[in-house]
Enzyme design. Sequence first.
Site, PDB file in Angstrom:
ATOM      1  N   SER A 182       0.841  -1.190   0.000  1.00  0.00           N
ATOM      2  CA  SER A 182       0.000   0.000   0.000  1.00  0.00           C
ATOM      3  C   SER A 182       0.884   1.251   0.000  1.00  0.00           C
ATOM      4  CB  SER A 182      -0.962  -0.044   1.187  1.00  0.00           C
ATOM      5  OG  SER A 182      -1.968   0.926   1.067  1.00  0.00           O
ATOM      6  N   ASP A 348      -9.121  -5.650  -5.155  1.00  0.00           N
ATOM      7  CA  ASP A 348      -8.664  -4.371  -4.600  1.00  0.00           C
ATOM      8  C   ASP A 348      -9.344  -3.220  -5.337  1.00  0.00           C
ATOM      9  OD1 ASP A 348      -7.292  -2.147  -3.641  1.00  0.00           O
ATOM     10  OD2 ASP A 348      -5.332  -3.118  -3.714  1.00  0.00           O
ATOM     11  N   HIS A 381      -8.334  -4.753  -0.762  1.00  0.00           N
ATOM     12  CA  HIS A 381      -7.003  -4.175  -0.573  1.00  0.00           C
ATOM     13  C   HIS A 381      -6.281  -4.787   0.620  1.00  0.00           C
ATOM     14  CE1 HIS A 381      -3.846  -1.180  -0.804  1.00  0.00           C
ATOM     15  NE2 HIS A 381      -4.056  -0.849   0.457  1.00  0.00           N
TER      16      HIS A 381
END
Length: 401
Positions: A182, A348, A381
């Site tokens: 991320s 995601d 995610h």
Amino acid sequence: MDWQTSEEPVPSAPVTEADARLLLGRPPVTGAWRDGDPVGERRFAAFGAFATEGGGRLPGFRLAYETWGELNAARDNAVLVLHALTGDSHLRGPAGPGHPTAGWWDDIVGPGGAIDTDRWFVVAPNMLGGCQGSTGPASIAPDGYEWAARFPYVTIRDQVAAQALLADALGIGTWAAVIGGSMGGMHALEWAVGHAERVQRVGILSAPPVNTADQIALNSVQLAAIQVDPRFQNGQYYDSGDGDGPHRGLALARRMALLNYRSPTELNQRFQRSWQSGVSPLGHGGRFAVESYLDFHGNKFTRRFDANSYIRLVEAMNSHDVGRDRGGVEEALRSVTATALVVGIDTDRLFPIDGQHRIARSIPATLDGERAVVLTSDFGHDGFLIETAAVGAHLRRLLDA
């Protein structure tokens, strides 16, 4: 993005009465770690004056970090692991004094783990602008007051420049690997491009080559939620008492973010249309279970994070464009000399898989050619934090490359 510790690295679940009891009492004005709090496993490195890309200046700063394993005599076994938006340096270990949450990658890092601390010396810093020991808005400025909204705008490149100073202080000239997911993946990518000679391997998990207009738009409403809270006071809230900080705006921002971290499949399967209690939400004052789930995690978040820091870190994410002033994304990625692992999650919706494929297509040496590894997960995610068996297997491939 966030959830680095969803940022609870577990599947979503309805909120129980025991959960709710954890949040009794007024939330603190800030959830930041502050001088005088228990240090826990943190270490600190202090540095001199620092100039930011945007023209800001810190007369000095520090980074909090934790380490595991031993640096060998050749200093060639160091692995840098970089956290997501609301993560910290507590990569491994239990919650306890000084650490509001347990390690966010306990199942990945440790003796015999995918990142084996019997083999590798692992370093995990809290990023510049964070609120868990590194200098950020909740830190005290030279005038004796918190930096608050005066804390300078910092970019992903600024944060990596600070991490490079930490590497110098630790005597690490070249990282055997730099790994991040991320926002941490943005840092890892920036390391591989901006400090190519210092990175042998790079692991980029669930991160994009640029923060797109769509992602900036999603971020903007989170920041607005904080800034319109009347208790935000233009960032000057640190002298307020418990319960009088901008916790409502920060909790709302967190709730918005969680919708991007999890997938529709997971939320629909876990919660369906169930009620939180026996009171109907259909005009009788009750709540749907998914509403209580978001509210609980928003409120929990305010006890470990700082509103000003959230703003500065989200702004740093918005700065992310690996091709800026480098001839564009593809040109920048072609300069990477590290062996790369690029991983995305099929569900995601924060950083969709096409961004990871774009990264893989242009880096010269990847483990899997011109396509990113695509993990199948219901967790969206947050899959890079939850699907630890699959993620760990790919990280072993990278470290053995």
